[in-house]
Motif scaffolding. Sequence first.
Motif, PDB file in Angstrom:
ATOM      1  N   GLU A   1       0.686  -1.102  -0.101  1.00  0.00           N
ATOM      2  CA  GLU A   1      -0.074  -0.075  -0.149  1.00  0.00           C
ATOM      3  C   GLU A   1       0.928   1.366  -0.162  1.00  0.00           C
ATOM      4  N   ILE A   2       0.440   2.231   0.005  1.00  0.00           N
ATOM      5  CA  ILE A   2       1.290   3.511  -0.428  1.00  0.00           C
ATOM      6  C   ILE A   2       0.639   4.671   0.205  1.00  0.00           C
ATOM      7  N   LEU A   3       0.555   5.007   0.953  1.00  0.00           N
ATOM      8  CA  LEU A   3       0.905   6.391   1.640  1.00  0.00           C
ATOM      9  C   LEU A   3      -0.082   7.803   1.515  1.00  0.00           C
ATOM     10  N   LEU A   4      -0.764   7.834   0.825  1.00  0.00           N
ATOM     11  CA  LEU A   4      -1.727   9.189   0.372  1.00  0.00           C
ATOM     12  C   LEU A   4      -2.391  10.128   1.216  1.00  0.00           C
ATOM     13  N   LEU A   5      -1.874  11.496   1.116  1.00  0.00           N
ATOM     14  CA  LEU A   5      -2.529  12.550   1.517  1.00  0.00           C
ATOM     15  C   LEU A   5      -3.940  13.331   0.933  1.00  0.00           C
ATOM     16  N   SER A   6      -5.413  13.476   1.794  1.00  0.00           N
ATOM     17  CA  SER A   6      -6.337  13.711   0.755  1.00  0.00           C
ATOM     18  C   SER A   6      -6.861  14.736   1.227  1.00  0.00           C
ATOM     19  N   TYR A   7      -7.379  15.617   0.657  1.00  0.00           N
ATOM     20  CA  TYR A   7      -7.600  16.645   0.419  1.00  0.00           C
ATOM     21  C   TYR A   7      -9.002  17.280  -0.019  1.00  0.00           C
ATOM     22  N   ASP A   8      -9.463  18.789   0.583  1.00  0.00           N
ATOM     23  CA  ASP A   8     -10.905  18.959  -0.535  1.00  0.00           C
ATOM     24  C   ASP A   8     -10.621  20.716  -0.065  1.00  0.00           C
ATOM     25  N   ASP A   9     -10.229  20.250  -1.350  1.00  0.00           N
ATOM     26  CA  ASP A   9     -10.209  22.014  -1.956  1.00  0.00           C
ATOM     27  C   ASP A   9     -11.439  22.940  -2.402  1.00  0.00           C
ATOM     28  N   SER A  10     -12.574  22.516  -1.854  1.00  0.00           N
ATOM     29  CA  SER A  10     -14.066  22.914  -2.596  1.00  0.00           C
ATOM     30  C   SER A  10     -14.277  24.055  -2.419  1.00  0.00           C
ATOM     31  N   ASP A  11     -13.517  24.116  -1.026  1.00  0.00           N
ATOM     32  CA  ASP A  11     -14.089  26.168  -0.571  1.00  0.00           C
ATOM     33  C   ASP A  11     -13.619  26.941  -1.713  1.00  0.00           C
ATOM     34  N   ASP A  12     -12.513  26.552  -2.518  1.00  0.00           N
ATOM     35  CA  ASP A  12     -11.255  27.373  -2.881  1.00  0.00           C
ATOM     36  C   ASP A  12     -11.607  27.309  -4.384  1.00  0.00           C
ATOM     37  N   GLY A  13     -12.897  26.330  -4.321  1.00  0.00           N
ATOM     38  CA  GLY A  13     -12.488  26.285  -6.159  1.00  0.00           C
ATOM     39  C   GLY A  13     -12.544  24.509  -7.018  1.00  0.00           C
ATOM     40  N   GLY A  14     -11.499  24.558  -6.421  1.00  0.00           N
ATOM     41  CA  GLY A  14     -11.000  23.183  -6.192  1.00  0.00           C
ATOM     42  C   GLY A  14     -11.989  21.535  -5.961  1.00  0.00           C
ATOM     43  N   ASP A  15     -11.374  20.631  -5.645  1.00  0.00           N
ATOM     44  CA  ASP A  15     -11.531  19.542  -5.764  1.00  0.00           C
ATOM     45  C   ASP A  15     -11.450  18.518  -4.608  1.00  0.00           C
ATOM     46  N   PHE A  16     -11.477  17.231  -4.718  1.00  0.00           N
ATOM     47  CA  PHE A  16     -10.939  16.335  -3.790  1.00  0.00           C
ATOM     48  C   PHE A  16     -10.217  15.545  -4.670  1.00  0.00           C
TER      49      PHE A  16
ATOM     50  N   LEU B   1      -4.575  11.855  -7.748  1.00  0.00           N
ATOM     51  CA  LEU B   1      -3.772  12.239  -7.345  1.00  0.00           C
ATOM     52  C   LEU B   1      -3.155  13.266  -8.294  1.00  0.00           C
ATOM     53  N   LEU B   2      -2.950  14.156  -7.520  1.00  0.00           N
ATOM     54  CA  LEU B   2      -1.961  15.915  -8.240  1.00  0.00           C
ATOM     55  C   LEU B   2      -0.557  15.629  -7.518  1.00  0.00           C
ATOM     56  N   PRO B   3       0.081  16.146  -9.001  1.00  0.00           N
ATOM     57  CA  PRO B   3      -0.350  16.158 -10.014  1.00  0.00           C
ATOM     58  C   PRO B   3      -0.537  14.703 -10.402  1.00  0.00           C
ATOM     59  N   LYS B   4      -1.233  14.694 -11.864  1.00  0.00           N
ATOM     60  CA  LYS B   4      -1.846  13.500 -12.424  1.00  0.00           C
ATOM     61  C   LYS B   4      -0.750  12.137 -12.496  1.00  0.00           C
ATOM     62  N   VAL B   5       0.072  11.857 -11.384  1.00  0.00           N
ATOM     63  CA  VAL B   5       1.445  10.835 -11.797  1.00  0.00           C
ATOM     64  C   VAL B   5       0.884   9.591 -11.616  1.00  0.00           C
ATOM     65  N   ASN B   6      -0.370   9.138 -11.856  1.00  0.00           N
ATOM     66  CA  ASN B   6      -0.623   7.754 -11.057  1.00  0.00           C
ATOM     67  C   ASN B   6       0.722   7.042 -11.790  1.00  0.00           C
ATOM     68  N   GLN B   7      -0.079   6.745 -13.722  1.00  0.00           N
ATOM     69  CA  GLN B   7       1.009   5.530 -14.235  1.00  0.00           C
ATOM     70  C   GLN B   7       2.552   5.908 -13.865  1.00  0.00           C
ATOM     71  N   PRO B   8       3.322   6.839 -14.011  1.00  0.00           N
ATOM     72  CA  PRO B   8       4.498   7.010 -13.707  1.00  0.00           C
ATOM     73  C   PRO B   8       4.785   6.610 -12.691  1.00  0.00           C
ATOM     74  N   LEU B   9       4.196   6.583 -11.743  1.00  0.00           N
ATOM     75  CA  LEU B   9       4.264   6.750 -10.370  1.00  0.00           C
ATOM     76  C   LEU B   9       4.404   4.475 -10.021  1.00  0.00           C
ATOM     77  N   LEU B  10       2.979   4.262 -10.476  1.00  0.00           N
ATOM     78  CA  LEU B  10       3.772   2.987 -10.544  1.00  0.00           C
ATOM     79  C   LEU B  10       4.759   2.194 -11.751  1.00  0.00           C
ATOM     80  N   ASP B  11       5.084   2.972 -12.671  1.00  0.00           N
ATOM     81  CA  ASP B  11       5.987   2.971 -13.661  1.00  0.00           C
ATOM     82  C   ASP B  11       7.664   2.757 -13.031  1.00  0.00           C
ATOM     83  N   SER B  12       7.544   3.758 -12.280  1.00  0.00           N
ATOM     84  CA  SER B  12       8.987   3.879 -11.451  1.00  0.00           C
ATOM     85  C   SER B  12       9.037   3.044 -10.438  1.00  0.00           C
ATOM     86  N   LEU B  13       7.948   3.055  -9.830  1.00  0.00           N
ATOM     87  CA  LEU B  13       8.148   2.094  -8.393  1.00  0.00           C
ATOM     88  C   LEU B  13       8.289   0.392  -8.750  1.00  0.00           C
TER      89      LEU B  13
END
Length: 156
Positions: free
Chosen positions: A20-35, A133-145
């Motif tokens: 498993e990989i540790l991810l930090l979760s964020y909710d930026d919806s109040d600033d125009g972003g998203d989860f 995931l931001l930045p959108k590096v899901n696949q490069p992350l898996l490839d690099s691992l």
Amino acid sequence: MTQLPKISVSVKAAIVHNGEILLLSYDDSDDGGDFHYNLPGGKAVEGESLRDAVVRKVLQETGLNVRTVRELFVVEYVPGQYGFDLGPQHKTQHNFLAEITDGNTEPRMSDPIDPMQVGFEWVPLADLPGKHLLPKVNQPLLDSLANPRDILVDRW
């Protein structure tokens, strides 16, 4: 003489434990972003090695003690090439594989608390492609691992 650009340098840690990989979760919806999710990390400071910055930022953000294993990949943001979507600052993000050194796998919120951060999640690597995931590096992350080569030469 042309002035050298001011580039923000940040580091992120891919902390992998028991598949498993540790991810930090964020909710930026109040600033125009998203989860979304981020890897733990942050900005390196002048005079600090990238590897030391990873250890420091992970401890600050999660309370976890880690050591870097290897650099995985680098992400670059050049403002003009991306319509200044993330502001005017040129940025690089160095992503490292890190491992826990003391057996403690229970993260805690940073001090001071980031008001956008809502928690932590240990995510199975198989589920990583479906995470925002931001930045959108899901696949490069898996490839690099999957590639055991350290790309950082930190000896001059």
